[in-house]
Scaffold this motif. Sequence first.
Motif, PDB file in Angstrom:
ATOM      1  N   ARG A  86       0.843  -1.209   0.000  1.00 16.01           N
ATOM      2  CA  ARG A  86       0.000   0.000   0.000  1.00 16.01           C
ATOM      3  C   ARG A  86       0.870   1.249   0.000  1.00 16.01           C
ATOM      4  O   ARG A  86       0.586   2.219  -0.716  1.00 16.01           O
ATOM      5  N   TRP A  87       1.925   1.249   0.800  1.00 20.57           N
ATOM      6  CA  TRP A  87       2.835   2.395   0.831  1.00 20.57           C
ATOM      7  C   TRP A  87       3.515   2.596  -0.523  1.00 20.57           C
ATOM      8  O   TRP A  87       3.627   3.731  -1.016  1.00 20.57           O
ATOM      9  N   ASN A  88       4.001   1.514  -1.128  1.00 23.06           N
ATOM     10  CA  ASN A  88       4.654   1.651  -2.435  1.00 23.06           C
ATOM     11  C   ASN A  88       3.690   2.186  -3.484  1.00 23.06           C
ATOM     12  O   ASN A  88       4.062   3.000  -4.335  1.00 23.06           O
ATOM     13  N   ALA A  89       2.432   1.752  -3.433  1.00 22.93           N
ATOM     14  CA  ALA A  89       1.440   2.269  -4.386  1.00 22.93           C
ATOM     15  C   ALA A  89       1.233   3.768  -4.169  1.00 22.93           C
ATOM     16  O   ALA A  89       1.151   4.537  -5.133  1.00 22.93           O
ATOM     17  N   ALA A  90       1.184   4.195  -2.909  1.00 20.57           N
ATOM     18  CA  ALA A  90       0.996   5.616  -2.613  1.00 20.57           C
ATOM     19  C   ALA A  90       2.171   6.448  -3.107  1.00 20.57           C
ATOM     20  O   ALA A  90       2.000   7.590  -3.540  1.00 20.57           O
ATOM     21  N   LEU A  91       3.371   5.859  -3.040  1.00 22.87           N
ATOM     22  CA  LEU A  91       4.580   6.576  -3.453  1.00 22.87           C
ATOM     23  C   LEU A  91       4.920   6.348  -4.924  1.00 22.87           C
ATOM     24  O   LEU A  91       5.967   6.808  -5.390  1.00 22.87           O
ATOM     25  N   ARG A  92       4.052   5.626  -5.618  1.00 27.45           N
ATOM     26  CA  ARG A  92       4.256   5.336  -7.044  1.00 27.45           C
ATOM     27  C   ARG A  92       5.566   4.570  -7.276  1.00 27.45           C
ATOM     28  O   ARG A  92       6.289   4.826  -8.248  1.00 27.45           O
ATOM     29  N   VAL A  93       5.852   3.657  -6.370  1.00 26.52           N
ATOM     30  CA  VAL A  93       6.981   2.738  -6.518  1.00 26.52           C
ATOM     31  C   VAL A  93       6.466   1.441  -7.118  1.00 26.52           C
ATOM     32  O   VAL A  93       5.474   0.871  -6.636  1.00 26.52           O
ATOM     33  N   LYS A  94       7.109   0.955  -8.162  1.00 23.25           N
ATOM     34  CA  LYS A  94       6.589  -0.201  -8.894  1.00 23.25           C
ATOM     35  C   LYS A  94       6.721  -1.509  -8.118  1.00 23.25           C
ATOM     36  O   LYS A  94       5.904  -2.412  -8.289  1.00 23.25           O
ATOM     37  N   ALA A  95       7.743  -1.638  -7.289  1.00 24.14           N
ATOM     38  CA  ALA A  95       8.005  -2.909  -6.607  1.00 24.14           C
ATOM     39  C   ALA A  95       6.828  -3.312  -5.729  1.00 24.14           C
ATOM     40  O   ALA A  95       6.225  -2.471  -5.051  1.00 24.14           O
ATOM     41  N   ARG A  96       6.493  -4.613  -5.755  1.00 14.12           N
ATOM     42  CA  ARG A  96       5.482  -5.173  -4.883  1.00 14.12           C
ATOM     43  C   ARG A  96       6.084  -6.401  -4.179  1.00 14.12           C
ATOM     44  O   ARG A  96       6.969  -7.064  -4.726  1.00 14.12           O
ATOM     45  N   PHE A  97       5.563  -6.689  -3.016  1.00 13.97           N
ATOM     46  CA  PHE A  97       6.100  -7.761  -2.193  1.00 13.97           C
ATOM     47  C   PHE A  97       5.155  -8.952  -2.218  1.00 13.97           C
ATOM     48  O   PHE A  97       3.940  -8.791  -2.056  1.00 13.97           O
ATOM     49  N   PRO A  98       5.675 -10.171  -2.413  1.00  9.06           N
ATOM     50  CA  PRO A  98       4.808 -11.356  -2.432  1.00  9.06           C
ATOM     51  C   PRO A  98       4.193 -11.591  -1.058  1.00  9.06           C
ATOM     52  O   PRO A  98       4.722 -11.133  -0.042  1.00  9.06           O
ATOM     53  N   PRO A  99       3.091 -12.318  -0.984  1.00 15.65           N
ATOM     54  CA  PRO A  99       2.408 -12.498   0.301  1.00 15.65           C
ATOM     55  C   PRO A  99       3.143 -13.410   1.273  1.00 15.65           C
ATOM     56  O   PRO A  99       2.893 -13.346   2.477  1.00 15.65           O
ATOM     57  N   GLU A 100       4.033 -14.262   0.785  1.00 16.20           N
ATOM     58  CA  GLU A 100       4.748 -15.198   1.657  1.00 16.20           C
ATOM     59  C   GLU A 100       6.209 -14.799   1.780  1.00 16.20           C
ATOM     60  O   GLU A 100       6.859 -14.439   0.797  1.00 16.20           O
ATOM     61  N   HIS A 101       6.747 -14.884   3.011  1.00 20.24           N
ATOM     62  CA  HIS A 101       8.122 -14.462   3.248  1.00 20.24           C
ATOM     63  C   HIS A 101       9.122 -15.332   2.492  1.00 20.24           C
ATOM     64  O   HIS A 101      10.153 -14.840   2.017  1.00 20.24           O
ATOM     65  N   GLU A 102       8.834 -16.618   2.380  1.00 21.96           N
ATOM     66  CA  GLU A 102       9.754 -17.508   1.670  1.00 21.96           C
ATOM     67  C   GLU A 102       9.969 -17.041   0.234  1.00 21.96           C
ATOM     68  O   GLU A 102      11.095 -17.065  -0.289  1.00 21.96           O
ATOM     69  N   ALA A 103       8.904 -16.593  -0.416  1.00 25.95           N
ATOM     70  CA  ALA A 103       9.022 -16.103  -1.792  1.00 25.95           C
ATOM     71  C   ALA A 103       9.852 -14.825  -1.833  1.00 25.95           C
ATOM     72  O   ALA A 103      10.648 -14.620  -2.766  1.00 25.95           O
ATOM     73  N   TYR A 104       9.679 -13.957  -0.842  1.00 26.24           N
ATOM     74  CA  TYR A 104      10.475 -12.730  -0.814  1.00 26.24           C
ATOM     75  C   TYR A 104      11.952 -13.038  -0.573  1.00 26.24           C
ATOM     76  O   TYR A 104      12.830 -12.429  -1.195  1.00 26.24           O
ATOM     77  N   LEU A 105      12.241 -13.990   0.310  1.00 23.98           N
ATOM     78  CA  LEU A 105      13.641 -14.358   0.544  1.00 23.98           C
ATOM     79  C   LEU A 105      14.280 -14.945  -0.707  1.00 23.98           C
ATOM     80  O   LEU A 105      15.463 -14.700  -0.979  1.00 23.98           O
TER      81      LEU A 105
END
Length: 228
Positions: A86-105
């Motif tokens: 939500r913060w990245n969308a507000a700041l117009r940052v393209k990056a999004r984070f996956p819902p599971e931590h394992e995928a982000y790692l």
Amino acid sequence: MEIDWQTVNASLDERGSAVVERLFSPAQCRALAALYENDALFRSRVVMARHGFGRGEYKYFAYPLPELLAAQRTALYSPLAEIANRWNAALRVKARFPPEHEAYLRRCHAAGQRRPTPLLLKYEQGDYNCLHQDLYGEHVFPLQLTILLSEPERDFTGGEFVMTEQRPRMQSRAEVVPLAQGDAVIFAVNERPVRGARGAYRVKLRHGVSRVRSGRRYTAGIIFHDAA
């Protein structure tokens, strides 16, 4: 424990930090603090004064992490990822984070950020931590947390958790976040959106610890991105 995520969301949006009371029990706090003396659990030790970071020291855990920290790192990531997106969308940052931590790692490790970042910090009388940000590489999760493992006024005095916020063309704003033993403070790593007349704008945040006046203070830190 049940966390009131609506309250956490509102506090993070308003101040860039939110306190979760009694995330860890006193027994869990004491058990985690006692791990500090077991060097086999850690990948590195940092003496702050050698690097101009302040005074005191901290150790980064090696994988596998202690079960309690690993479980909280996994459980807290998903609701915090919703806030981060939500913060990245507000700041117009393209990056999004996956819902599971394992995928982000996996994303971090593919970019060469493979070293675990959860840590224990130890402060004694006269120690402090300069204002800073925990970035570590290209991939940065926008939120992290610190858990106070020692009991204020019994184990130590002083040593308050401090944040500063720098808004464009304004002087810095400082905030002291009171914590009891077992409380966690969730806070912005680098920047957060603030609503203005023309939409959201970025403000920069830093965090640190004021001087410990007496005793010994232990904290645990959970950072969701790994280090290069």
